[in-house]
Design an enzyme around this catalytic site. Structure first.
Site, PDB file in Angstrom:
ATOM      1  CE1 TYR A  53      -3.045  -3.108   1.185  1.00 41.88           C
ATOM      2  CE2 TYR A  53      -4.247  -1.297  -0.252  1.00 41.88           C
ATOM      3  CZ  TYR A  53      -4.238  -2.556   0.314  1.00 41.88           C
ATOM      4  OH  TYR A  53      -5.307  -3.632  -0.139  1.00 41.88           O
ATOM      5  CG  ASN A  92     -11.527   3.473  -8.604  1.00 42.14           C
ATOM      6  OD1 ASN A  92     -11.655   2.153  -8.733  1.00 42.14           O
ATOM      7  ND2 ASN A  92     -11.663   3.962  -9.467  1.00 42.14           N
ATOM      8  CG  HIS A 109     -13.926  -1.457  -2.478  1.00 43.74           C
ATOM      9  ND1 HIS A 109     -13.826  -2.015  -3.651  1.00 43.74           N
ATOM     10  CD2 HIS A 109     -15.111  -2.449  -2.019  1.00 43.74           C
ATOM     11  CE1 HIS A 109     -14.739  -2.992  -3.941  1.00 43.74           C
ATOM     12  NE2 HIS A 109     -15.559  -2.999  -2.906  1.00 43.74           N
ATOM     13  CB  CYS A 117      -6.464   1.140  15.665  1.00 40.45           C
ATOM     14  SG  CYS A 117      -6.022  -0.114  16.682  1.00 40.45           S
ATOM     15  CB  CYS A 141      -2.686   2.236  17.382  1.00 41.44           C
ATOM     16  SG  CYS A 141      -4.088   2.949  18.218  1.00 41.44           S
ATOM     17  CB  SER A 183     -13.549  -6.738 -13.994  1.00 45.52           C
ATOM     18  OG  SER A 183     -13.477  -6.786 -12.407  1.00 45.52           O
TER      19      SER A 183
HETATM   20  C1  BV8 Z   1     -17.615  -9.015   1.730  1.00 43.37           C
HETATM   21  C2  BV8 Z   1      -8.849  -4.012  -1.608  1.00 43.37           C
HETATM   22  C3  BV8 Z   1     -18.651 -10.093   3.494  1.00 43.37           C
HETATM   23  C4  BV8 Z   1      -8.872  -2.436  -1.919  1.00 43.37           C
HETATM   24  C5  BV8 Z   1     -10.583  -4.924  -2.926  1.00 43.37           C
HETATM   25  C6  BV8 Z   1     -20.984 -12.336  -2.912  1.00 43.37           C
HETATM   26  C7  BV8 Z   1     -21.518 -11.619  -1.957  1.00 43.37           C
HETATM   27  C8  BV8 Z   1     -20.616 -10.852  -1.031  1.00 43.37           C
HETATM   28  C9  BV8 Z   1     -19.295 -11.206  -1.085  1.00 43.37           C
HETATM   29  C10 BV8 Z   1     -18.734 -12.046  -1.985  1.00 43.37           C
HETATM   30  C11 BV8 Z   1     -19.787 -12.947  -2.838  1.00 43.37           C
HETATM   31  N1  BV8 Z   1     -18.950 -13.522  -3.757  1.00 43.37           N
HETATM   32  C12 BV8 Z   1     -17.684 -13.582  -3.263  1.00 43.37           C
HETATM   33  C13 BV8 Z   1     -17.562 -12.703  -2.398  1.00 43.37           C
HETATM   34  C14 BV8 Z   1     -16.376 -12.503  -1.396  1.00 43.37           C
HETATM   35  C15 BV8 Z   1     -15.574 -11.335  -2.109  1.00 43.37           C
HETATM   36  C16 BV8 Z   1     -15.411 -11.098  -3.704  1.00 43.37           C
HETATM   37  O1  BV8 Z   1     -16.195 -10.690  -4.133  1.00 43.37           O
HETATM   38  N2  BV8 Z   1     -14.501 -11.720  -4.229  1.00 43.37           N
HETATM   39  C17 BV8 Z   1     -14.516 -11.869  -5.599  1.00 43.37           C
HETATM   40  C18 BV8 Z   1     -13.346 -12.026  -6.116  1.00 43.37           C
HETATM   41  C19 BV8 Z   1     -15.349 -13.231  -6.521  1.00 43.37           C
HETATM   42  N3  BV8 Z   1     -15.961 -10.050  -1.540  1.00 43.37           N
HETATM   43  C20 BV8 Z   1     -15.454  -9.609  -0.339  1.00 43.37           C
HETATM   44  O2  BV8 Z   1     -14.716 -10.141   0.300  1.00 43.37           O
HETATM   45  C21 BV8 Z   1     -16.024  -8.050   0.028  1.00 43.37           C
HETATM   46  N4  BV8 Z   1     -16.323  -8.518   1.395  1.00 43.37           N
HETATM   47  O3  BV8 Z   1     -18.430  -9.534   0.946  1.00 43.37           O
HETATM   48  O4  BV8 Z   1     -17.352  -9.280   3.049  1.00 43.37           O
HETATM   49  C22 BV8 Z   1     -18.687  -9.899   5.099  1.00 43.37           C
HETATM   50  C23 BV8 Z   1     -20.031  -9.288   5.258  1.00 43.37           C
HETATM   51  C24 BV8 Z   1     -20.098  -9.144   6.594  1.00 43.37           C
HETATM   52  C25 BV8 Z   1     -19.108  -9.183   7.659  1.00 43.37           C
HETATM   53  C26 BV8 Z   1     -17.792  -9.679   7.318  1.00 43.37           C
HETATM   54  C27 BV8 Z   1     -17.795 -10.195   5.973  1.00 43.37           C
HETATM   55  C28 BV8 Z   1     -14.814  -7.206   0.052  1.00 43.37           C
HETATM   56  C29 BV8 Z   1     -14.603  -6.661  -1.426  1.00 43.37           C
HETATM   57  C30 BV8 Z   1     -13.322  -5.420  -1.399  1.00 43.37           C
HETATM   58  C31 BV8 Z   1     -12.273  -6.253  -1.417  1.00 43.37           C
HETATM   59  N5  BV8 Z   1     -11.207  -5.221  -1.638  1.00 43.37           N
HETATM   60  N6  BV8 Z   1      -9.494  -4.304  -2.980  1.00 43.37           N
HETATM   61  C32 BV8 Z   1      -7.484  -2.042  -2.739  1.00 43.37           C
HETATM   62  O5  BV8 Z   1      -6.418  -2.784  -2.417  1.00 43.37           O
HETATM   63  O6  BV8 Z   1      -7.819  -1.453  -3.537  1.00 43.37           O
HETATM   64  S1  BV8 Z   1     -11.447  -5.268  -4.212  1.00 43.37           S
HETATM   65  C33 BV8 Z   1     -10.639  -4.679  -5.544  1.00 43.37           C
HETATM   66  O7  BV8 Z   1     -11.440  -5.225  -6.684  1.00 43.37           O
HETATM   67  C34 BV8 Z   1     -10.412  -3.131  -5.592  1.00 43.37           C
HETATM   68  O8  BV8 Z   1     -11.054  -2.810  -4.601  1.00 43.37           O
HETATM   69  C35 BV8 Z   1     -11.371  -2.839  -6.782  1.00 43.37           C
HETATM   70  O9  BV8 Z   1     -11.941  -1.696  -6.690  1.00 43.37           O
HETATM   71  C36 BV8 Z   1     -12.194  -4.049  -6.867  1.00 43.37           C
HETATM   72  C37 BV8 Z   1     -13.010  -4.234  -8.242  1.00 43.37           C
HETATM   73  O10 BV8 Z   1     -11.700  -4.213  -9.460  1.00 43.37           O
HETATM   74  P1  BV8 Z   1     -12.313  -3.120 -10.478  1.00 43.37           P
HETATM   75  O11 BV8 Z   1     -12.161  -1.829  -9.797  1.00 43.37           O
HETATM   76  O12 BV8 Z   1     -13.439  -3.753 -11.318  1.00 43.37           O
HETATM   77  O13 BV8 Z   1     -10.855  -3.291 -11.264  1.00 43.37           O
HETATM   78  P2  BV8 Z   1     -10.338  -4.450 -12.390  1.00 43.37           P
HETATM   79  O14 BV8 Z   1      -8.879  -4.271 -12.380  1.00 43.37           O
HETATM   80  O15 BV8 Z   1     -10.996  -5.838 -11.877  1.00 43.37           O
HETATM   81  O16 BV8 Z   1     -11.108  -4.120 -13.698  1.00 43.37           O
HETATM   82  C38 BV8 Z   1     -10.693  -3.015 -14.216  1.00 43.37           C
HETATM   83  C39 BV8 Z   1     -11.497  -2.805 -15.473  1.00 43.37           C
HETATM   84  O17 BV8 Z   1     -11.382  -1.399 -16.023  1.00 43.37           O
HETATM   85  C40 BV8 Z   1     -11.646  -3.822 -16.768  1.00 43.37           C
HETATM   86  O18 BV8 Z   1     -12.806  -4.159 -16.790  1.00 43.37           O
HETATM   87  C41 BV8 Z   1     -10.996  -2.983 -17.903  1.00 43.37           C
HETATM   88  O19 BV8 Z   1     -11.347  -3.611 -18.991  1.00 43.37           O
HETATM   89  C42 BV8 Z   1     -11.517  -1.745 -17.573  1.00 43.37           C
HETATM   90  N7  BV8 Z   1     -10.510  -0.675 -18.137  1.00 43.37           N
HETATM   91  C43 BV8 Z   1      -9.376  -0.365 -18.206  1.00 43.37           C
HETATM   92  N8  BV8 Z   1      -8.907   0.549 -18.625  1.00 43.37           N
HETATM   93  C44 BV8 Z   1     -10.103   1.339 -18.937  1.00 43.37           C
HETATM   94  C45 BV8 Z   1     -11.060   0.364 -18.501  1.00 43.37           C
HETATM   95  N9  BV8 Z   1     -12.230   1.029 -18.462  1.00 43.37           N
HETATM   96  C46 BV8 Z   1     -12.603   2.189 -19.117  1.00 43.37           C
HETATM   97  N10 BV8 Z   1     -11.459   3.223 -19.401  1.00 43.37           N
HETATM   98  C47 BV8 Z   1     -10.107   2.667 -19.432  1.00 43.37           C
HETATM   99  N11 BV8 Z   1      -8.980   3.457 -19.710  1.00 43.37           N
END
Ligand code: BV8
Length: 243
Positions: A53, A92, A109, A117, A141, A183
């Site tokens: 980070y 983001n 997010h 903390c 902390c 995505s």
């Molecule tokens: C949770 C850290 C429960 C921050 C991130 C169903 C329901 C609920 C949860 C789940 C579920 N199924 C699975 C889960 C679990 C999990 C999940 O979703 N897993 C996935 C992989 C299957 N979800 C979780 O764990 C979430 N928590 O549900 O907790 C809970 C409830 C109560 C109590 C306790 C627990 C937490 C999700 C957040 C995780 N943190 N990142 C960081 O480091 O930044 S996620 C990460 O992916 C980022 O935050 C990012 O924002 C997010 C999504 O990615 P995108 O932004 O879409 O980026 P990506 O690279 O994937 O795509 C980019 C796109 O841009 C592409 O399509 C590309 O074509 C396009 N592009 C490229 N260039 C351009 C463009 N478009 C336009 N113009 C351009 N020039």
């Protein structure tokens, strides 16, 4: 009365030079998610997480909003005068929407400026909105002596309840829902565009790839193939400024 929701992912910042996650050369190419974006990874090796980070925070100092961010902020300003509603919901953590002048932003997010903390909120309430990120060691902390961590939502962690509820509410009332650069793979955020689609909004996806797979046959869904910097201003001109 137009009620517009702008829903963004990493792709909206790609033309600012911020790495996406799942594209070629993306962040997840050189890091295992479970090592750097999960509570387990942080407990196993907080230094690895802080280094990940810290590198991203350092890059933020060198990047600026792009035409898409500015077009969104301009729409918010114009909409206010017209009595329209504009809500920005972002996955983001780069705060480029804020830097471009957007006011009504809900971060799902977390953000890359604040630290908190590692025992927040159950056992400690320490959140710092400024942090000397260049520190190499793991910050402690001042309140309880535990390690500090970036104020980011990791996999397996709940999203901020209020922001998620506001995002879902805005999507359910939307007349226009514009998804930019995501995505649509991460939940529960990925469900939000489908709330709008199911409650009657026109839903536009701006992305070089079509990612809202199971929405594509819906009559109100439209994929606009292309990059945000070009497509966002053009779409706003067509939808909102052509009198
Ligand atoms: C949770 C850290 C429960 C921050 C991130 C169903 C329901 C609920 C949860 C789940 C579920 N199924 C699975 C889960 C679990 C999990 C999940 O979703 N897993 C996935 C992989 C299957 N979800 C979780 O764990 C979430 N928590 O549900 O907790 C809970 C409830 C109560 C109590 C306790 C627990 C937490 C999700 C957040 C995780 N943190 N990142 C960081 O480091 O930044 S996620 C990460 O992916 C980022 O935050 C990012 O924002 C997010 C999504 O990615 P995108 O932004 O879409 O980026 P990506 O690279 O994937 O795509 C980019 C796109 O841009 C592409 O399509 C590309 O074509 C396009 N592009 C490229 N260039 C351009 C463009 N478009 C336009 N113009 C351009 N020039």
């Amino acid at each position: 009365m137009k009620r517009i929701v702008i829903f963004t992912g990493a792709g909206v910042s790609a033309e600012s030079g911020v790495k996406t996650f799942r594209d070629y050369g993306g962040l997840w190419e050189n890091h295992r998610v479970e090592d750097v974006a999960s509570i387990g990874g942080f407990r196993r090796d907080p230094q690895v997480v802080w280094d990940f980070y810290r590198a991203r925070h350092k890059q933020l100092a060198e990047v600026q909003p792009n035409a898409a961010h500015y077009a969104i902020a301009e729409l918010e300003a114009k909409a206010e005068a017209l009595g329209w509603e504009v809500t920005v919901v972002t996955q983001n953590v780069d705060r480029l929407h804020h830097k471009a002048g957007s006011k009504n932003v809900y971060e799902l997010h977390g953000n890359l400026l604040e630290v908190k903390c590692s025992r927040f909120p159950k056992d400690c309430h320490m959140v710092l909105d400024e942090w000397p990120w260049e520190h190499e060691t793991i910050p402690i902390c001042q309140c309880c002596g535990s390690a500090l961590r970036p104020n980011i939502v990791w996999f397996g962690e709940a999203l901020p309840e209020r922001n998620l509820a506001m995002a879902g509410g805005a999507a359910s009332r939307a007349t226009h829902f514009i998804s930019i650069g995501t995505s649509a793979e991460v939940y529960p955020a990925a469900e939000i565009p489908f709330i709008a689609l199911s409650t009657g909004a026109m839903v536009y996806e701006i992305n070089p790839k079509k990612c809202m797979a199971h929405g594509e046959y819906h009559p109100n869904y439209k994929w606009l193939e292309g990059r945000a910097g070009l497509m966002v201003p053009a779409l706003f001109k067509e939808l909102f400024y052509a009198d």
